[in-house]
Design a protein around this motif. Structure first.
Motif, PDB file in Angstrom:
ATOM      1  N   ARG A   1     -11.355   5.279  -0.914  1.00  0.00           N
ATOM      2  CA  ARG A   1     -10.191   5.246  -0.036  1.00  0.00           C
ATOM      3  C   ARG A   1      -8.914   4.791  -0.726  1.00  0.00           C
ATOM      4  O   ARG A   1      -7.850   4.874  -0.124  1.00  0.00           O
ATOM      5  CB  ARG A   1     -10.472   4.340   1.156  1.00  0.00           C
ATOM      6  CG  ARG A   1     -11.625   4.833   2.020  1.00  0.00           C
ATOM      7  CD  ARG A   1     -11.732   4.037   3.286  1.00  0.00           C
ATOM      8  NE  ARG A   1     -12.816   4.506   4.128  1.00  0.00           N
ATOM      9  CZ  ARG A   1     -13.056   4.069   5.355  1.00  0.00           C
ATOM     10  NH1 ARG A   1     -12.268   3.158   5.885  1.00  0.00           N
ATOM     11  NH2 ARG A   1     -14.070   4.539   6.060  1.00  0.00           N
ATOM     12  N   GLN A   2      -8.988   4.259  -1.926  1.00  0.00           N
ATOM     13  CA  GLN A   2      -7.785   3.864  -2.633  1.00  0.00           C
ATOM     14  C   GLN A   2      -7.771   4.485  -4.017  1.00  0.00           C
ATOM     15  O   GLN A   2      -8.784   5.005  -4.490  1.00  0.00           O
ATOM     16  CB  GLN A   2      -7.662   2.343  -2.712  1.00  0.00           C
ATOM     17  CG  GLN A   2      -8.822   1.652  -3.412  1.00  0.00           C
ATOM     18  CD  GLN A   2      -8.600   0.143  -3.483  1.00  0.00           C
ATOM     19  OE1 GLN A   2      -7.539  -0.368  -3.133  1.00  0.00           O
ATOM     20  NE2 GLN A   2      -9.586  -0.578  -3.970  1.00  0.00           N
TER      21      GLN A   2
ATOM     22  N   LYS B   1      -7.045  11.842   1.994  1.00  0.00           N
ATOM     23  CA  LYS B   1      -7.852  10.954   2.824  1.00  0.00           C
ATOM     24  C   LYS B   1      -8.859  10.203   1.982  1.00  0.00           C
ATOM     25  O   LYS B   1      -9.075   9.011   2.164  1.00  0.00           O
ATOM     26  CB  LYS B   1      -8.563  11.771   3.908  1.00  0.00           C
ATOM     27  CG  LYS B   1      -9.315  10.940   4.926  1.00  0.00           C
ATOM     28  CD  LYS B   1      -9.883  11.824   6.035  1.00  0.00           C
ATOM     29  CE  LYS B   1     -10.567  10.987   7.112  1.00  0.00           C
ATOM     30  NZ  LYS B   1     -11.115  11.846   8.196  1.00  0.00           N
TER      31      LYS B   1
ATOM     32  N   GLY C   1      -0.759   7.331   1.309  1.00  0.00           N
ATOM     33  CA  GLY C   1      -1.687   6.496   2.058  1.00  0.00           C
ATOM     34  C   GLY C   1      -1.869   6.928   3.494  1.00  0.00           C
ATOM     35  O   GLY C   1      -2.829   6.525   4.149  1.00  0.00           O
ATOM     36  N   ALA C   2      -0.952   7.740   4.002  1.00  0.00           N
ATOM     37  CA  ALA C   2      -1.081   8.251   5.370  1.00  0.00           C
ATOM     38  C   ALA C   2      -1.917   9.522   5.341  1.00  0.00           C
ATOM     39  O   ALA C   2      -1.622  10.447   4.582  1.00  0.00           O
ATOM     40  CB  ALA C   2       0.285   8.531   5.969  1.00  0.00           C
TER      41      ALA C   2
ATOM     42  N   GLN D   1       0.834  -1.210   0.000  1.00  0.00           N
ATOM     43  CA  GLN D   1       0.000   0.000   0.000  1.00  0.00           C
ATOM     44  C   GLN D   1       0.864   1.254   0.000  1.00  0.00           C
ATOM     45  O   GLN D   1       1.954   1.254   0.558  1.00  0.00           O
ATOM     46  CB  GLN D   1      -0.928  -0.012   1.210  1.00  0.00           C
ATOM     47  CG  GLN D   1      -1.941  -1.124   1.195  1.00  0.00           C
ATOM     48  CD  GLN D   1      -2.826  -1.097  -0.026  1.00  0.00           C
ATOM     49  OE1 GLN D   1      -3.561  -0.132  -0.219  1.00  0.00           O
ATOM     50  NE2 GLN D   1      -2.732  -2.120  -0.845  1.00  0.00           N
ATOM     51  N   PRO D   2       0.358   2.317  -0.684  1.00  0.00           N
ATOM     52  CA  PRO D   2      -0.943   2.413  -1.354  1.00  0.00           C
ATOM     53  C   PRO D   2      -0.869   2.157  -2.853  1.00  0.00           C
ATOM     54  O   PRO D   2      -1.857   2.304  -3.565  1.00  0.00           O
ATOM     55  CB  PRO D   2      -1.341   3.863  -1.092  1.00  0.00           C
ATOM     56  CG  PRO D   2      -0.038   4.582  -1.152  1.00  0.00           C
ATOM     57  CD  PRO D   2       0.993   3.647  -0.569  1.00  0.00           C
TER      58      PRO D   2
ATOM     59  N   ASN E   1      -3.618   5.539   8.822  1.00  0.00           N
ATOM     60  CA  ASN E   1      -4.406   5.523   7.587  1.00  0.00           C
ATOM     61  C   ASN E   1      -5.796   6.100   7.821  1.00  0.00           C
ATOM     62  O   ASN E   1      -6.138   6.565   8.909  1.00  0.00           O
ATOM     63  CB  ASN E   1      -4.469   4.104   7.001  1.00  0.00           C
ATOM     64  CG  ASN E   1      -5.295   3.154   7.854  1.00  0.00           C
ATOM     65  OD1 ASN E   1      -5.979   3.564   8.795  1.00  0.00           O
ATOM     66  ND2 ASN E   1      -5.246   1.877   7.545  1.00  0.00           N
TER      67      ASN E   1
ATOM     68  N   THR F   1      -8.820  -2.425   4.593  1.00  0.00           N
ATOM     69  CA  THR F   1      -7.966  -1.778   5.585  1.00  0.00           C
ATOM     70  C   THR F   1      -6.545  -2.303   5.504  1.00  0.00           C
ATOM     71  O   THR F   1      -6.330  -3.524   5.514  1.00  0.00           O
ATOM     72  CB  THR F   1      -8.517  -2.035   6.996  1.00  0.00           C
ATOM     73  OG1 THR F   1      -9.836  -1.522   7.084  1.00  0.00           O
ATOM     74  CG2 THR F   1      -7.638  -1.363   8.039  1.00  0.00           C
ATOM     75  N   PRO F   2      -5.547  -1.410   5.421  1.00  0.00           N
ATOM     76  CA  PRO F   2      -4.156  -1.869   5.439  1.00  0.00           C
ATOM     77  C   PRO F   2      -3.870  -2.715   6.671  1.00  0.00           C
ATOM     78  O   PRO F   2      -4.324  -2.426   7.769  1.00  0.00           O
ATOM     79  CB  PRO F   2      -3.363  -0.558   5.448  1.00  0.00           C
ATOM     80  CG  PRO F   2      -4.255   0.421   4.767  1.00  0.00           C
ATOM     81  CD  PRO F   2      -5.642   0.042   5.188  1.00  0.00           C
TER      82      PRO F   2
ATOM     83  N   LEU G   1       0.908   0.434   5.825  1.00  0.00           N
ATOM     84  CA  LEU G   1       1.451   1.649   5.233  1.00  0.00           C
ATOM     85  C   LEU G   1       2.969   1.632   5.308  1.00  0.00           C
ATOM     86  O   LEU G   1       3.552   0.997   6.193  1.00  0.00           O
ATOM     87  CB  LEU G   1       0.917   2.875   5.969  1.00  0.00           C
ATOM     88  CG  LEU G   1      -0.569   3.183   5.796  1.00  0.00           C
ATOM     89  CD1 LEU G   1      -0.934   4.382   6.651  1.00  0.00           C
ATOM     90  CD2 LEU G   1      -0.898   3.454   4.346  1.00  0.00           C
TER      91      LEU G   1
END
Length: 744
Positions: A710-711, A683, A226-227, A122-123, A273, A170-171, A202
């Motif tokens: 989210r991605q 985000k 991704g953060a 990720q990401p 994340n 979710t990571p 992450l």
């Protein structure tokens, strides 16, 4: 006659029976069944029925065919089916011919990607579930389960495409997935094989190197896609048992609003994340930073000269120290300062301290009153950072000495004369001064709290000092007593007075008014001159504005904005306005404001913060896009907010997402997802797709959209455009699309 009889006999014969269809055959597929038979001579049509029983008590499907073939118009469940067909001729239905067939179970979709057990970093490796097209499937049901893979409480989604992007993977989580074909009328194929995938954590945060010794604490680290924020913690031990500071930070730079004390500190950062999930705190030594916060500057003693005899007005003076909100003075009878019984201690916000001051009419020593004989003294800077109880102590100056003999002032026998020679100056050793008599030229733009000075009055043994907001002395300044209560007034045996606290700036049209009254106990007819009815002198206090440094006025900035300005002491030492010279005033704190309007009216301020240092990066918020305005004011040691700096503007313009696939203007057959490069600090993403290559975003052309993705991947839930069937007169046309993405 014979012919007539024959005709009558033929007319009386019954009609021939309708024949039965023969050679029944079936071609059965999971999504289509074709029934066929041998034709019956003379038949007009055929009746066909399908049932699950050979008695045909319950008919699943019935229809009529004009040919020798029939295809049920509904999907049939897998299993054994009975069917029959009868011919119809001239309205007469013949005998049923019966057959049966077995409908096989539907095939399951074949999964393509990701491979079973795939680890998705990720990401960059967005989660895209893909499978092969299944003949006869109208759509697909995607099923996703958590790490247990028990398929008890799983989530489902329906799509008409052969790919699907889960938006809430979710990571750090493990997931199982499978797909069913939707055949119509609620019929589903058996599930495909189940596969698992792992959404990677992450990326680990890399700390930027700090200097071993820091005076201004600024901690930075590399941004990680991704953060959406970072968590930082600071401790005074390397095991992080005692946490000094811990908070979430929106950007990649942190400067504590409150100064750390002088000590060793360890610090670390981890990425968080969009779900609020973070890795465990790192234990690798290279991911733990260390520094020592120190404040090495010391005051230099200015007055009195070392070893000299203190004559005239007794006062102490020293050089200012950057970042000092105040100073502690110690005056003792021996140079070791080994016992509190041998020295006296007091504090002030100024760099000049006048001795022999007290409150009321009773003369008594107090504070840092010198001892008769040889005195030793030293000074250290204090940083109270807004709290009198939690302060950072600076380093003591060298020790100076002076001799002092208490003056043998003899009180006059008559009431003392009026005080003359009043003036204000910025330090005890300064020669530049301003008189500012009421009714004459006023003292304007006094940049700091001044020293009040006057000539001695023969026979006077002490002086009462009045300071008010109005010329009639009815509105006395706080902590300076009341005109009607002599015991509340500030008094001094000296002819010079320097307030320990700082005075607020005066507003436009306002001023400070002051008066000094000479007194001699026992004098007749009155020990003091008459109570004043109005002030004799006045001045306006206007401190220097803070000088802004970065960003430049009108600059365009992306992501997180770092503000910087000149240290307030340096600004004051370079001050040239006014008649009394440059002040030696440092700032306790700085007040920073950011707004959407240059007037900073209520409702337009997006950030309002006090900080200790000359730099600030918002850590708990993200500024809106567009033009913003900022300003800074210094806060003095008495917590007075001083003159605002000039107003600067900047444009917050975050970068747009960078599109990856499909490429621009390319023709694709079957869209397997829109991809873009993950954006630092994003985000969520919003995606909009418009037909006819409409980049103006006309609502009539929007064919698909999604919010809070989210991605960096989006798969539309259905085909974006339908292509008409090709005919001799019409060929299929392409469907030009425009894709727009925003991050927030």
């Amino acid at each position: 006659m014979v012919a007539g009889v024959l005709a009558s006999m033929l007319a009386a014969q019954p009609a021939a029976a309708v024949g039965r269809p023969g050679n029944l055959s079936t071609k059965a597929e999971p999504t289509a069944v074709v029934l066929s038979w041998r034709p019956v001579r003379g038949a007009d049509s055929y009746h066909v029925q399908i049932s699950t029983t050979d008695s045909f008590n319950s008919v699943l499907w019935s229809g009529e065919s004009l040919s020798t073939m029939a295809t049920p118009t509904r999907l049939l469940a897998p299993g054994t089916m009975h069917w029959r067909v009868a011919a119809e001729q001239d309205g007469r239905v013949g005998t049923w011919s019966v057959g049966k067939f077995t409908l096989p179970r539907s095939k399951s979709p074949v999964l393509v990607a990701p491979a079973d057990g795939a680890q998705l970093a990720q990401p960059d490796e967005a989660v895209l579930l893909e499978w092969e097209s299944l003949p006869g499937a109208q759509a697909y049901q995607v099923e996703v389960d958590d790490a247990n893979g028990d398929w008890i409480d799983f989530k489902t989604a329906v799509t008409s495409l052969t790919s699907y992007a889960p938006i809430n993977a979710t990571p750090g989580g493990t997931y199982w997935w499978r797909v069913r074909g939707i055949l119509g009328e609620g019929n589903l194929t058996p599930p495909s094989e189940a596969r698992s995938f792992v959404v990677g954590e992450l990326p680990k945060v890399t700390l930027k190197r700090t200097e071993p010794l820091l005076e201004d604490v600024v901690l930075e680290w590399d941004a990680k896609p991704g953060a959406v924020r970072y968590e930082i913690r600071v401790s005074t031990d390397d095991d992080f048992n005692v946490i000094t500071d811990q908070r979430y930070v929106a950007g990649t730079r942190y400067s504590p609003p409150v100064t750390y004390d002088n000590a060793n500190y360890w610090w670390q950062v981890r990425a968080v994340n969009v779900d609020g999930r973070a890795e465990e705190w790192p234990s690798e030594s290279e991911r733990i930073g260390v520094f020592r916060r120190h404040w090495p500057e010391t005051p230099s003693l200015v007055w009195p000269q070392d070893g000299s005899a203190m004559t005239g007005d007794p006062f102490l003076e020293w050089t200012p120290v950057p970042k000092a909100s105040g100073y502690e003075i110690q005056v003792g009878s021996e140079p070791s300062f080994s016992s509190s019984a041998t020295f006296r201690s007091c504090s002030t916000n100024q760099t000049t301290f006048t001795l022999k001051a007290f409150r009321g009419t009773r003369i008594s020593p107090g504070g840092c009153e010198p001892f008769n004989g040889t005195n030793y003294w030293r000074v250290r800077a204090l940083d109270n950072h807004g709290s009198a109880t939690a302060r950072v102590n600076g380093v003591f100056s060298s020790i100076g000495s002076f001799t002092y003999s208490a003056p043998s002032n003899t009180a006059g026998t008559t009431t003392p004369a009026l005080v003359t020679g009043q003036r204000v100056l910025l330090a005890g050793t300064r020669t530049s001064s301003c008189i500012g008599a009421v009714g004459a030229e006023p003292c304007t733009e006094i940049p700091a709290t001044p020293v009040f000075d006057w000539d001695p009055v023969p026979g006077a043994t002490y002086y009462q000092f009045y300071l008010a907001h109005d010329v009639k002395l009815t509105n006395m300044v706080d902590n300076y007593g009341d005109l009607g209560n002599p015991d509340s007034l500030v008094s001094t045996t000296s002819t010079r007075f320097m307030p320990s606290g700082s005075l607020p700036d005066t507003q436009a049209g306002e001023a400070y008014y002051w008066y000094v009254r000479a007194c001699a106990p026992g004098a007749k007819p009155s020990p003091c001159s008459l109570t004043p009815t109005s002030a004799s002198h006045a001045f306006q206090k206007k401190s220097a504005p803070v000088r802004l440094t970065t960003p430049a006025d009108g600059a365009t900035v992306a992501d997180w904005v770092t503000f910087g300005w000149e240290d307030y002491l340096a600004t004051n030492l370079a001050w040239t306005a006014g008649a009394v010279g440059a002040p030696g005033q440092a700032a306790l704190q700085y007040h920073v404001q950011v707004a959407t309007s240059p007037s900073f009216t209520s409702g337009t301020i997006v950030d309002d913060r006090r900080v200790d240092q000359t730099t600030y990066t918002a850590f708990d918020r993200t500024y809106p896009e567009g033009t913003l305005y900022w300003r800074v004011q210094a806060v003095d040691g008495s917590d007075n907010e001083l003159t605002w700096s000039s107003v600067r503007s900047f444009t917050k313009q975050s970068p747009a997402p960078e599109l990856r696939s499909p490429e621009d203007a390319v023709t694709v057959s079957g869209l397997r997802g829109l991809r873009w490069k993950p954006l630092i600090g994003a985000k969520y993403y919003d995606v909009e797709i418009y037909r006819n290559a409409d980049t103006a975003a006309s609502p009539s052309n929007r064919v698909a959209w999604a919010q809070n993705i989210r991605q960096a991947l989006f798969t539309p839930p259905r085909p974006l455009c339908r292509r008409p069937r090709e005919t001799a007169r019409r060929r299929p046309r392409s469907c030009p699309l425009a894709v727009m993405r925003t991050a927030h």
